[in-house]
Design an enzyme around this catalytic site. Structure first.
Site, PDB file in Angstrom:
ATOM      1  CB  CYS A   2      -0.942   0.091   1.184  1.00  0.00           C
ATOM      2  SG  CYS A   2      -1.952  -1.382   1.407  1.00  0.00           S
ATOM      3  NE  ARG A  27       4.585   1.663  -0.464  1.00  0.00           N
ATOM      4  CZ  ARG A  27       5.711   1.438   0.193  1.00  0.00           C
ATOM      5  NH1 ARG A  27       6.860   1.741  -0.353  1.00  0.00           N
ATOM      6  NH2 ARG A  27       5.707   0.921   1.397  1.00  0.00           N
ATOM      7  CD1 TRP A  74      -1.099  -6.305  -3.699  1.00  0.00           C
ATOM      8  CD2 TRP A  74      -0.904  -6.918  -1.557  1.00  0.00           C
ATOM      9  NE1 TRP A  74      -0.854  -7.666  -3.666  1.00  0.00           N
ATOM     10  CE2 TRP A  74      -0.728  -8.063  -2.363  1.00  0.00           C
ATOM     11  CE3 TRP A  74      -0.812  -7.071  -0.177  1.00  0.00           C
ATOM     12  CZ2 TRP A  74      -0.487  -9.330  -1.855  1.00  0.00           C
ATOM     13  CZ3 TRP A  74      -0.566  -8.338   0.343  1.00  0.00           C
ATOM     14  CH2 TRP A  74      -0.400  -9.444  -0.496  1.00  0.00           C
ATOM     15  CG  ASN A 100       2.179   0.612   3.954  1.00  0.00           C
ATOM     16  OD1 ASN A 100       1.930  -0.569   3.706  1.00  0.00           O
ATOM     17  ND2 ASN A 100       3.358   1.158   3.732  1.00  0.00           N
ATOM     18  N   GLY A 101       0.192  -1.521   6.068  1.00  0.00           N
ATOM     19  CA  GLY A 101       0.681  -2.500   7.038  1.00  0.00           C
ATOM     20  C   GLY A 101      -0.422  -3.455   7.450  1.00  0.00           C
ATOM     21  CD  GLU A 487      13.672 -14.763 -11.878  1.00  0.00           C
ATOM     22  OE1 GLU A 487      13.379 -15.175 -10.753  1.00  0.00           O
ATOM     23  OE2 GLU A 487      13.305 -13.652 -12.298  1.00  0.00           O
ATOM     24  CE  LYS A 491       9.995 -12.628 -13.298  1.00  0.00           C
ATOM     25  NZ  LYS A 491      11.079 -12.484 -12.365  1.00  0.00           N
ATOM     26  CD  GLU A 494       6.467 -12.064 -11.194  1.00  0.00           C
ATOM     27  OE1 GLU A 494       7.672 -11.997 -11.436  1.00  0.00           O
ATOM     28  OE2 GLU A 494       5.949 -11.487 -10.233  1.00  0.00           O
ATOM     29  CG  HIS A 510      13.968 -38.213  -7.189  1.00  0.00           C
ATOM     30  ND1 HIS A 510      14.337 -39.438  -6.699  1.00  0.00           N
ATOM     31  CD2 HIS A 510      15.069 -37.716  -7.806  1.00  0.00           C
ATOM     32  CE1 HIS A 510      15.607 -39.673  -6.972  1.00  0.00           C
ATOM     33  NE2 HIS A 510      16.073 -38.643  -7.648  1.00  0.00           N
ATOM     34  CE  LYS A 609       9.687  -3.877  -9.654  1.00  0.00           C
ATOM     35  NZ  LYS A 609      10.143  -5.104 -10.345  1.00  0.00           N
TER      36      LYS A 609
HETATM   37  O1  M6R Z   1      12.253  -5.674  -4.204  1.00  0.00           O
HETATM   38  P1  M6R Z   1      12.718  -7.059  -3.919  1.00  0.00           P
HETATM   39  O2  M6R Z   1      13.855  -7.480  -4.811  1.00  0.00           O
HETATM   40  O3  M6R Z   1      13.059  -7.290  -2.481  1.00  0.00           O
HETATM   41  O4  M6R Z   1      11.490  -7.994  -4.255  1.00  0.00           O
HETATM   42  C1  M6R Z   1      11.527  -9.362  -3.952  1.00  0.00           C
HETATM   43  C2  M6R Z   1      10.378 -10.086  -4.596  1.00  0.00           C
HETATM   44  O5  M6R Z   1       9.162  -9.614  -4.113  1.00  0.00           O
HETATM   45  C3  M6R Z   1      10.394  -9.923  -6.114  1.00  0.00           C
HETATM   46  O6  M6R Z   1      11.599 -10.351  -6.667  1.00  0.00           O
HETATM   47  C4  M6R Z   1       9.246 -10.708  -6.770  1.00  0.00           C
HETATM   48  O7  M6R Z   1       9.471 -12.077  -6.594  1.00  0.00           O
HETATM   49  C5  M6R Z   1       9.160 -10.311  -8.238  1.00  0.00           C
HETATM   50  N1  M6R Z   1       7.840  -9.830  -8.543  1.00  0.00           N
HETATM   51  C6  M6R Z   1       9.470 -11.425  -9.151  1.00  0.00           C
HETATM   52  O8  M6R Z   1       9.390 -11.035 -10.469  1.00  0.00           O
END
Ligand code: M6R
Length: 614
Positions: A2, A27, A74, A100-101, A487, A491, A494, A510, A609
């Protein structure tokens, strides 16, 4: 998560709040709202959806007034609806609050307030806090400005959890009270006007003078001054001048920020090693670590904490450091480390990796490591972030603002930084100058290789179009390419909402192999290295069961070309640098699949983000 923005001054608050909120959308972006004192009372607008929805509502029916608070959400407690959006009002309807929190004991507080006759209209924890502050204010004798500040303080004593809040009251025009405990809040110092926001970026067009509030501090914000109090009483503050880097909202010729940021990697990777190569010593220079070479040599272990993509970069870093410096490296999800009792070797150096520098889990883990007496360094992109400030030193990524929610360029920059660190540590131990030079040369060639690789984006787009109907995918890799598989899967999940899992390739048999069928593509990272033949066996195992194979392979690899259903070709480089190239087609693959599926690439559902709640 947020984002919060507040304004007190001579100008109309609404356009300022909406504009600044736009810069905090990273945020959270599931609903937004504002409350402005309009001369008669508190006027609130709130809408589910993006800030643009709120802006539309405000354009249709503007709110006029010179002080206000606002919020982009959020959701944590309660679905992202108009009603659950902030601000929330107290029982009198005169006090508005944004938060926020997370308030951990909100159910208990709600029961207590309900018994006392309070009625709630939302499912949020925030509304409880608004009622708590309001109740305390109503019980005060004079109901003056000091009473509102006291009411905030008293209410906060009753709540457990993290928060950053902003509060205003209809009877106290020209005052906004802010408080911070765990969630960041900065004061923007203007001329005859003042601001409050979750980060400095929100205020960039308005002021470059800020005060970073510390935990447990409360601020009373007026147009011409502000007073900050810590639990010990009134506090003198330090106004800092910040570099006003207004994040570019320009996607250039690209349709999405994610694609723009993928294409920025030749440059961002160069920025990560620029000025940090020591050709004379065949080593690297990382002055920000704030450690002499002798001190650095004393560490016997390394511990990397981070979340999501940042942790994946740390996992590549583990491989690099263990290979080049022979120093054992532990990696752990920051959220797990902070609550675990695992013993840590006393001569351990910690690294907290975070693009934003605001991730609550990583920040919590950093604080925990420091509390246990360890030195903790940061690898951050955002130089004015909390993690950058609270760590004992570190390395900045210099990747520029990353706006797409999916981390792309930050990942490759983090891996480059781990490569520099591994070379530095290696040279302090047994890495030869000749071996180090080969790595440094490969790093220097990386931007050119990336340029060449990105030209293949359209090939990846065609492969993505062919496999976009898959509902599940597997990503496999070994050693340093295992985190690349993780990774790739992250990607894919998400930005496309397609189920994807990353595994070490040998884990296939396994259990994972049960998922293989003709509709489940397996993406195998299989560039030429010490485990190439092992990867080929895994490829055969998938093929034998009718599973489509998409392989990341070196250009011209005939063997893989003859076996795989599609090949993402990558240029060949030093084996330890190769993972940085191997991840690029996977970033592009998820991007093009998301576009083919018509997803909201830069703001995927349910995400934000920067994850500023634990
Ligand atoms: O800002 P940060 O690098 O600490 O964020 C960590 C994760 O929240 C971030 O990498 C998240 O997994 C991404 N959305 C992945 O693409």
């Amino acid at each position: 998560m947020c984002g919060i923005v507040a304004y007190v001054g001579p100008r109309d608050a609404q356009p300022i709040l909406l504009d600044a909120l736009g810069r905090l959308e990273y945020r959270g972006y599931d609903s937004a709202g504002l409350a402005i004192l309009n001369g008669k009372g508190v006027e609130v607008r709130k809408k589910s959806g993006r800030i643009e929805e709120l802006a539309k509502a405000c354009r249709a029916k503007p709110v006029e007034g010179k002080s206000g608070i606002s919020h982009t959400r959020w959701a944590t407690h309660g679905a992202p609806t108009d009603t659950n959006a902030h601000p929330h009002l107290d029982a009198s309807g005169k006090l508005a609050l944004v938060h926020n929190g997370v308030i951990e004991n909100y159910l208990e507080l709600k029961q207590h307030l309900t018994k006392a006759g309070h009625k709630f209209s939302s499912d949020t924890d925030t509304e409880i806090l608004a009622h708590l502050v309001g109740e305390s204010f109503e019980h005060s004798k004079e109901k003056g400005e000091k009473c509102l500040i006291d009411a905030v303080r008293k209410a906060l004593q009753k709540v457990q959890g993290t928060l950053g809040i902003a509060v205003l009251h209809a009877d106290l025009p020209g005052l906004v009270v802010g408080a911070r405990r765990g969630s960041p809040l900065v004061i923007g110092v203007g001329n005859g006007e003042n601001f409050l926001a979750s980060d400095t970026q929100a205020l960039a067009p308005y002021t470059d003078r800020v005060v970073i509030l510390q935990d447990q501090e409360i601020v009373a914000l007026y147009a011409d001054h502000f007073d900050v109090a810590s639990p010990l009483g009134q506090k003198a503050v330090h106004v800092e001048k910040i570099e006003n880097g207004v994040a570019s909202s320009d996607k250039g010729s690209h349709p999405h920020f994610m694609l723009k940021e993928i294409f920025e990697q030749p440059e961002t990777v160069r920025n990560a090693f620029r000025g940090r190569l020591d050709l004379e010593e065949s080593s690297t220079k990382l002055g920000g670590l704030n450690l002499s070479l002798d001190q650095l040599r004393e560490y016997e272990r390394i511990f990397v904490i981070g979340c999501g993509t940042a942790l994946h970069a740390g996992m590549v870093g583990k491989y690099l450091i263990e290979t080049l410096a022979k120093i054992p490296v532990d990696t752990q999800h920051a959220s797990e480390f902070r609550y675990s009792d695992s013993p840590v070797h006393p001569k351990t150096l910690f690294f907290a990796v975070s693009q934003s520098g605001e991730t609550a889990d990583t920040l919590g883990a950093l604080r925990e490591a420091k509390r246990r007496g360890f030195r903790c360094l940061g690898i951050c992109n955002n130089v004015s972030s909390t993690i950058a400030r609270e760590s004992d030193g570190g390395v900045y990524m210099h990747a520029g603002p990353e706006i797409g929610v999916a981390a792309t360029k930050s990942f490759t920059s983090q891996v480059v930084i781990f490569t520099l660190l591994a070379i530095l540590l290696g040279r302090l131990h047994s890495l030869s100058a000749a071996d180090s030079r080969r790595l440094i040369e490969a790093l220097q060639q990386l931007p050119d290789h990336l340029h060449a690789l990105l030209k293949r984006s359209d090939e990846v787009r065609k492969i993505a179009a062919k496999f976009a109907s898959a509902r599940s995918m597997l990503f496999l890799g070994r050693l340093a390419n295992f985190p690349i598989a993780l990774e790739g899967a992250l990607k894919m999940k998400e930005v496309t909402y397609v189920h994807a899992e990353g595994y070490p390739a040998a884990e296939l048999k396994h259990g994972v192999i049960a998922l293989v069928d003709k509709d489940t593509p397996t993406v195998l990272v299989a560039t030429h290295d010490g485990v190439y033949d092992k990867n080929l066996s895994n490829l055969q195992e998938v093929k034998a069961r009718g599973g489509p194979i998409l392989a990341v392979a070196h250009e011209g690899d005939q063997k893989i070309g003859g076996l795989a259903d599609a090949v993402f070709s990558v240029p060949k480089t030093h084996e330890l640098i190769q993972p940085i190239l191997n991840v690029i087609p996977l970033q592009l693959f998820s991007y093009h699949t998301a576009v083919a599926l018509n997803r909201d690439v830069d703001k995927p559902r349910n995400l934000a983000k920067s994850v500023t709640v634990e």
